[in-house]
Design an enzyme around this catalytic site. Structure first.
Site, mmCIF file in Angstrom:
data_model
loop_
_atom_site.group_PDB
_atom_site.id
_atom_site.type_symbol
_atom_site.label_atom_id
_atom_site.label_comp_id
_atom_site.label_asym_id
_atom_site.label_seq_id
_atom_site.Cartn_x
_atom_site.Cartn_y
_atom_site.Cartn_z
ATOM 1 N N LYS A 213 37.855 17.817 -14.636
ATOM 2 C CA LYS A 213 36.770 16.898 -14.529
ATOM 3 C C LYS A 213 37.275 15.794 -13.602
ATOM 4 O O LYS A 213 38.354 15.285 -13.928
ATOM 5 C CB LYS A 213 36.141 16.299 -15.713
ATOM 6 N N HIS A 284 34.056 28.208 -24.946
ATOM 7 C CA HIS A 284 34.592 26.664 -25.296
ATOM 8 C C HIS A 284 35.054 27.098 -26.573
ATOM 9 O O HIS A 284 35.873 26.379 -27.342
ATOM 10 C CB HIS A 284 33.163 25.798 -25.273
ATOM 11 N N TYR A 319 39.712 17.232 -33.074
ATOM 12 C CA TYR A 319 40.456 18.334 -33.559
ATOM 13 C C TYR A 319 41.226 18.075 -35.100
ATOM 14 O O TYR A 319 41.405 19.026 -35.656
ATOM 15 C CB TYR A 319 41.328 19.019 -32.565
#
Length: 342
Positions: A213, A284, A319
């Site tokens: 990105k 994803h 995570y």
């Protein structure tokens, strides 16, 4: 109550319902809202009108911020006719109400916007979905590593997605030249290291250059399994696929020799998931599993941040929450004193 007063109330109520209808038409025609979303907004606003009627509010001018705030509270608490709504559903309803009043103000149907200061509830933080290593192995095993060129391509694509944590747009955007080799450190006493060679060379570490990105580039090492799948694809399959095209530089090619699209990559994953008997698996999911399995294995969260291309470590730290939840489950199921005796 006089007939004139009753007529005025009926006219005000009709104007309120007309404003809702006009707002829904605006969403459908000018904003192009999806049919399902529009249906949800219509249901939310119908409930809002019922709530206002129950409070004796029959016009836009009579709506106060306290009404909107109470409506939100009622959504969360529920009542005799409606179960309590979760944060996401209540938030959607408040967004619909805010949009209605903003529309009414803009169209000159109301002088003020009573909902402008009411914020939707903060949605619960959704933890990334990851699957077990066994599920990943089943998925990858559902695509043969031998055979037709497209099978070799599909295996290489899936191995790369899981082996490097790439976004699907990053993977299909790769060119052949983005697969490189990091030269090993020079041996003590030598002036120069070996020159960089082919991706399949045993010297150095194979790596892939992703453009994430914002155009930010990062190098991610390629593990042994992904590297072997890529080598097979590059040597035995890509030249066959490329012969049908016009010399595309893309790493992953479709059957016509052009760059594989995101939709094409999605189809590859979906077909493999179906063969493996897995449901609700997305590109994803592979990225989340990559990160979760790394942290489960003891990787530092900042290293995982760099591998994923996250601008902030805060994004990556979610995570660690997944891992803590998993540890809690294992502890509760395994430790002899984790649970009270029944």
């Amino acid at each position: 109550m006089s007939t004139e007063h009753e007529t005025a109330r009926e006219q005000s109520a009709a104007a309120l319902h007309s404003a809702v209808a006009g707002y829904l038409d605006h969403l459908a025609v000018e904003r192009g809202l999806a049919a399902n979303t529009l249906s949800s907004y219509r249901r939310d606003l119908r409930r809002y009108l019922e709530f206002l009627a129950g409070r004796g509010v029959d016009s836009l001018a009579a709506v106060a911020e306290s009404h909107v705030t109470e409506f939100l509270r009622r959504l969360r608490e529920g009542d005799a006719d409606h179960p309590p709504l979760g944060g996401n559903s209540a938030g959607r309803a408040v967004v619909a109400v805010r949009g209605l009043h903003r529309f009414a103000l803009r169209e000159g149907l109301a002088a003020v916007d009573p909902a402008g200061g009411v914020r939707p509830p903060t949605p619960a933080r959704r933890l990334p979905k990851a699957v077990s290593l066994e599920a990943i192995e089943s998925l990858l095993g559902a695509v043969p590593g031998e055979g037709a060129p497209r099978s070799l391509r599909d295996r290489a694509l899936l191995e790369l997605l899981y082996g490097t944590g790439a976004r699907i747009s990053e993977a299909v955007g790769l060119d052949v030249d983005d697969i490189t080799r990091l030269a090993p450190e020079p041996a003590p006493g030598s002036e120069h290291g070996d020159p960089a060679g082919a991706p399949g060379s045993d010297d150095g570490v194979a790596a892939v250059r992703y453009r994430g990105k914002g155009g930010k580039e990062r190098l991610v090492p390629i593990g042994r399994f992904a590297r072997a799948a890529l080598d097979s694809y590059l040597v035995r399959a890509r030249p066959v696929l490329a012969a049908s095209g016009r010399g595309s530089s893309a790493l992953f090619l479709n059957a016509r020799g052009g760059r594989l699209t995101r939709q094409g990559a999605w189809a590859v994953l979906r077909a493999a998931a179906e063969r493996a008997g897995l449901s609700d698996v997305s590109p994803h999911t592979l990225r989340h599993s990559f990160a979760t399995h790394l942290i489960d294995g003891g990787a530092d969260v900042r290293v995982v941040q760099e591998l994923l291309g996250h601008a902030s470590v805060t994004t990556t730290q979610v995570y660690t929450m997944v891992t803590v939840d998993r540890l809690r489950e294992v502890y509760a199921a395994s430790h002899p004193r984790a649970n009270a005796a029944g």
